[in-house]
Design a protein around this motif. Structure first.
Motif, PDB file in Angstrom:
ATOM      1  N   ILE A  35       0.838  -1.203   0.000  1.00  0.00           N
ATOM      2  CA  ILE A  35       0.000   0.000   0.000  1.00  0.00           C
ATOM      3  C   ILE A  35       0.870   1.249   0.000  1.00  0.00           C
ATOM      4  CG2 ILE A  35      -1.781   1.295   1.226  1.00  0.00           C
ATOM      5  CD1 ILE A  35      -2.737  -1.285   2.483  1.00  0.00           C
ATOM      6  N   ASP A  36       0.518   2.187  -0.872  1.00  0.00           N
ATOM      7  CA  ASP A  36       1.204   3.487  -0.896  1.00  0.00           C
ATOM      8  C   ASP A  36       0.226   4.549  -1.372  1.00  0.00           C
ATOM      9  OD1 ASP A  36       3.244   5.260  -0.513  1.00  0.00           O
ATOM     10  OD2 ASP A  36       4.341   4.772  -2.337  1.00  0.00           O
ATOM     11  N   GLU A 105      -5.203  11.841   8.121  1.00  0.00           N
ATOM     12  CA  GLU A 105      -6.369  10.988   8.313  1.00  0.00           C
ATOM     13  C   GLU A 105      -7.058  10.699   6.982  1.00  0.00           C
ATOM     14  OE1 GLU A 105      -6.914   9.439  11.113  1.00  0.00           O
ATOM     15  OE2 GLU A 105      -5.154  10.499  11.862  1.00  0.00           O
ATOM     16  N   ALA A 106      -7.070  11.667   6.069  1.00  0.00           N
ATOM     17  CA  ALA A 106      -7.642  11.436   4.744  1.00  0.00           C
ATOM     18  C   ALA A 106      -6.830  10.389   3.985  1.00  0.00           C
ATOM     19  CB  ALA A 106      -7.693  12.745   3.955  1.00  0.00           C
ATOM     20  N   THR A 107      -5.523  10.438   4.151  1.00  0.00           N
ATOM     21  CA  THR A 107      -4.644   9.451   3.520  1.00  0.00           C
ATOM     22  C   THR A 107      -4.954   8.052   4.031  1.00  0.00           C
ATOM     23  OG1 THR A 107      -2.854  11.051   3.201  1.00  0.00           O
ATOM     24  CG2 THR A 107      -2.231   8.726   3.250  1.00  0.00           C
ATOM     25  N   LYS A 108      -5.133   7.931   5.339  1.00  0.00           N
ATOM     26  CA  LYS A 108      -5.438   6.624   5.915  1.00  0.00           C
ATOM     27  C   LYS A 108      -6.763   6.081   5.399  1.00  0.00           C
ATOM     28  CE  LYS A 108      -2.782   7.116  10.205  1.00  0.00           C
ATOM     29  NZ  LYS A 108      -2.856   7.140  11.693  1.00  0.00           N
ATOM     30  N   LEU A 109      -7.757   6.947   5.252  1.00  0.00           N
ATOM     31  CA  LEU A 109      -9.046   6.502   4.715  1.00  0.00           C
ATOM     32  C   LEU A 109      -8.902   6.029   3.270  1.00  0.00           C
ATOM     33  CD1 LEU A 109     -11.541   9.185   6.120  1.00  0.00           C
ATOM     34  CD2 LEU A 109     -11.213   6.827   6.897  1.00  0.00           C
ATOM     35  N   ALA A 110      -8.119   6.757   2.490  1.00  0.00           N
ATOM     36  CA  ALA A 110      -7.885   6.341   1.103  1.00  0.00           C
ATOM     37  C   ALA A 110      -7.186   4.985   1.058  1.00  0.00           C
ATOM     38  CB  ALA A 110      -7.056   7.402   0.377  1.00  0.00           C
ATOM     39  N   MET A 111      -6.225   4.775   1.956  1.00  0.00           N
ATOM     40  CA  MET A 111      -5.523   3.496   2.018  1.00  0.00           C
ATOM     41  C   MET A 111      -6.465   2.359   2.408  1.00  0.00           C
ATOM     42  SD  MET A 111      -1.830   4.426   3.748  1.00  0.00           S
ATOM     43  CE  MET A 111      -0.457   5.013   2.739  1.00  0.00           C
ATOM     44  N   LEU A 112      -7.353   2.622   3.362  1.00  0.00           N
ATOM     45  CA  LEU A 112      -8.321   1.604   3.771  1.00  0.00           C
ATOM     46  C   LEU A 112      -9.237   1.232   2.611  1.00  0.00           C
ATOM     47  CD1 LEU A 112      -9.257   2.968   7.324  1.00  0.00           C
ATOM     48  CD2 LEU A 112      -8.028   0.833   6.832  1.00  0.00           C
ATOM     49  N   ASP A 113      -9.659   2.218   1.836  1.00  0.00           N
ATOM     50  CA  ASP A 113     -10.499   1.940   0.668  1.00  0.00           C
ATOM     51  C   ASP A 113      -9.747   1.103  -0.360  1.00  0.00           C
ATOM     52  OD1 ASP A 113     -12.581   3.319   1.766  1.00  0.00           O
ATOM     53  OD2 ASP A 113     -12.421   5.074   0.465  1.00  0.00           O
TER      54      ASP A 113
END
Length: 221
Positions: A35-36, A105-113
């Motif tokens: 993941i990146d 936090e937006a980055t983490k949500l994108a990674m989770l998706d």
């Protein structure tokens, strides 16, 4: 450098970048997601994350940190990676979310998706899901999977490097489309980063709906 020497170096580089994955494969872990993300620093546009699950026989030469590659090379590798990947997924969060909850936090949500999308592809193929994820520099507390955070992972893990390429090409293509919607900012060239042409565009045309207003607070715009 001769073609043979260049290819030999690329093969050595691939061997080095497969080490994190091979350590897990040797433990019997079959599906590893790398993941990146790309786009944490720009003034405009989304943050985009990718998750890529590679087969154990993945041998595509030239895969590396997307920042080290030319646009032409990234485009070539992007297509080849998606052809060879066992599964992959994309996640993104736009400026409104970035402004509301901050870029990390937006980055983490994108990674989770992205991870969820890769898992869904795996489930559709054979009912499996990822058994471990390798993440560039972050840890996803909300992801209920074994995970390893690797500093500069896009330069030391082939799965993370592949994800960096997929995320970069995906976001760049989106910014080129935005350049057609919002001409005058140079998005097709700067991809939303704060270049001179971009700031001149803001001065002349104002702030667009894809600008991150929190990123502009201390710039005078």
């Amino acid at each position: 450098m001769k073609k043979e020497e260049r290819e030999q170096r690329m093969r050595q580089r691939l061997r080095e970048m497969r080490l994190p994955e091979e350590a897990l494969w040797e433990q019997g872990i079959r599906y590893i997601g790398g993941i990146d993300e790309v786009g944490r620093g720009p003034l405009a546009g989304p943050v985009v994350a990718a998750c890529v699950v590679l087969p154990q026989d993945f041998d595509l030469l030239g895969v590396d940190d997307s920042k080290k590659l030319s646009e032409k090379r990234r485009e070539h590798l992007y297509s080849r990676i998606l052809e060879r990947a066992v599964a992959w997924g994309i996640g993104r969060r736009g400026p409104e979310v970035i402004d509301e909850i901050n870029i990390l936090e937006a980055t983490k949500l994108a990674m989770l998706d992205a991870a969820a999308a890769a898992d869904e592809m795996l489930r559709e193929k054979d009912g499996s899901t990822m058994e471990h994820v390798l993440i560039d520099a972050l840890r996803l507390e909300a992801l209920d999977k074994p995970q390893t955070s690797i500093i500069r992972g896009d330069s030391s893990s082939v799965s993370i490097a592949a994800a960096s390429i997929v995320a970069k090409v995906t976001r760049d293509r989106r910014m080129i489309k935005y350049a057609e919607e919002y001409p005058g900012y140079g998005f097709e060239r700067n991809k939303g980063y704060g270049t001179k042409a971009h700031y001149e565009g803001i001065r002349e045309h104002g702030v667009t709906p894809i600008h991150r207003r929190n990123f502009l607070k201390n710039t005078g715009y």
